[in-house]
Design a protein around this motif. Structure first.
Motif, PDB file in Angstrom:
ATOM      1  N   ASP A  65      62.224 107.284 153.766  1.00 26.72           N
ATOM      2  CA  ASP A  65      62.200 108.751 153.807  1.00 26.72           C
ATOM      3  C   ASP A  65      63.411 109.388 153.140  1.00 26.72           C
ATOM      4  O   ASP A  65      63.371 110.569 152.797  1.00 26.72           O
ATOM      5  N   ASN A  68      63.933 111.226 148.462  1.00 23.25           N
ATOM      6  CA  ASN A  68      63.309 112.540 148.330  1.00 23.25           C
ATOM      7  C   ASN A  68      64.051 113.346 147.277  1.00 23.25           C
ATOM      8  O   ASN A  68      65.165 113.009 146.903  1.00 23.25           O
ATOM      9  N   THR A  99      53.943 115.766 152.590  1.00 21.44           N
ATOM     10  CA  THR A  99      54.939 115.180 151.695  1.00 21.44           C
ATOM     11  C   THR A  99      56.159 116.080 151.502  1.00 21.44           C
ATOM     12  O   THR A  99      57.160 115.643 150.949  1.00 21.44           O
ATOM     13  N   ARG A 125      59.226 114.192 149.617  1.00 27.84           N
ATOM     14  CA  ARG A 125      59.373 112.732 149.766  1.00 27.84           C
ATOM     15  C   ARG A 125      58.667 112.087 148.592  1.00 27.84           C
ATOM     16  O   ARG A 125      57.533 112.437 148.266  1.00 27.84           O
ATOM     17  N   TRP A 136      55.700 111.496 154.468  1.00 29.96           N
ATOM     18  CA  TRP A 136      56.805 111.159 155.343  1.00 29.96           C
ATOM     19  C   TRP A 136      56.316 110.139 156.357  1.00 29.96           C
ATOM     20  O   TRP A 136      55.151 110.135 156.736  1.00 29.96           O
ATOM     21  N   ALA A 140      60.017 109.870 160.845  1.00 32.41           N
ATOM     22  CA  ALA A 140      60.702 111.034 160.276  1.00 32.41           C
ATOM     23  C   ALA A 140      60.009 112.321 160.693  1.00 32.41           C
ATOM     24  O   ALA A 140      60.672 113.315 161.026  1.00 32.41           O
ATOM     25  N   ARG A 141      58.699 112.319 160.693  1.00 32.91           N
ATOM     26  CA  ARG A 141      57.942 113.512 161.103  1.00 32.91           C
ATOM     27  C   ARG A 141      58.236 113.865 162.555  1.00 32.91           C
ATOM     28  O   ARG A 141      58.390 115.035 162.902  1.00 32.91           O
TER      29      ARG A 141
END
Length: 162
Positions: A65, A68, A99, A125, A136, A140-141
């Motif tokens: 992640d 980006n 994304t 990302r 993602w 991370a989300r």
């Protein structure tokens, strides 16, 4: 420096992360140079994610992640910051897409009460091989979702442009 939530004041959404302004960050007029505001926000975000196990050690394929790119950035300057010392970056997530991620920030007093600048940045990302947008991770989300700004913040909340 480890990311710690500042204890003196709470914010209605997001998190306050300590930042330091050094004497050499000031310009010839004795004000924080305009380029330093987004740099302080970037450093605060880097510490925030690093403290949650995300980092970059030189291997983009393994970065996940952290691989980006910036699609957009906007900063508005409210009042000059004229002294070195301890301040804060108020961080939040304004939009979390599949994304893309839009985060907001304020560079403010250490207690969060006074705003010097605010803005937002849009990240996408990307896959390390193709450099094309990629989703993602669930982890991370989940972390980003904890910082989502409510759609209807308090009427007195600052940084409405983010």
């Amino acid at each position: 420096m480890s990311v710690e939530t500042l204890q003196t004041t709470t914010v209605p959404y997001g998190e306050l992360v300590p930042v330091t302004v050094h004497f050499d960050d000031l310009d010839a007029l004795g004000m924080l140079h305009n380029s330093r505001y987004p740099l302080l926000a970037e450093r605060a975000w880097a510490e925030y994610w690093h403290d949650r196990g995300f980092g970059f050690d030189g291997d983009w394929a393994a970065a996940g992640d952290m691989c980006n790119v910036i699609k957009e950035m906007q900063v508005s300057y409210e009042r000059p910051l004229t002294r070195p010392g301890r301040y804060a970056a108020h961080l939040w997530v304004a939009r979390l897409g599949r994304t893309g991620l839009t985060y907001g920030f304020r560079i403010c007093s250490a207690d969060g009460g006074e705003t010097y600048a605010h803005g937002h940045r849009v990240l996408v990302r990307v896959d390390a091989q193709t450099l094309r947008p990629t989703p993602w991770s669930d982890r991370a989300r989940s972390i980003a979702a904890q910082l989502l700004r409510p759609e209807e913040p308090d009427a007195g909340a600052e940084a409405d442009a983010a």
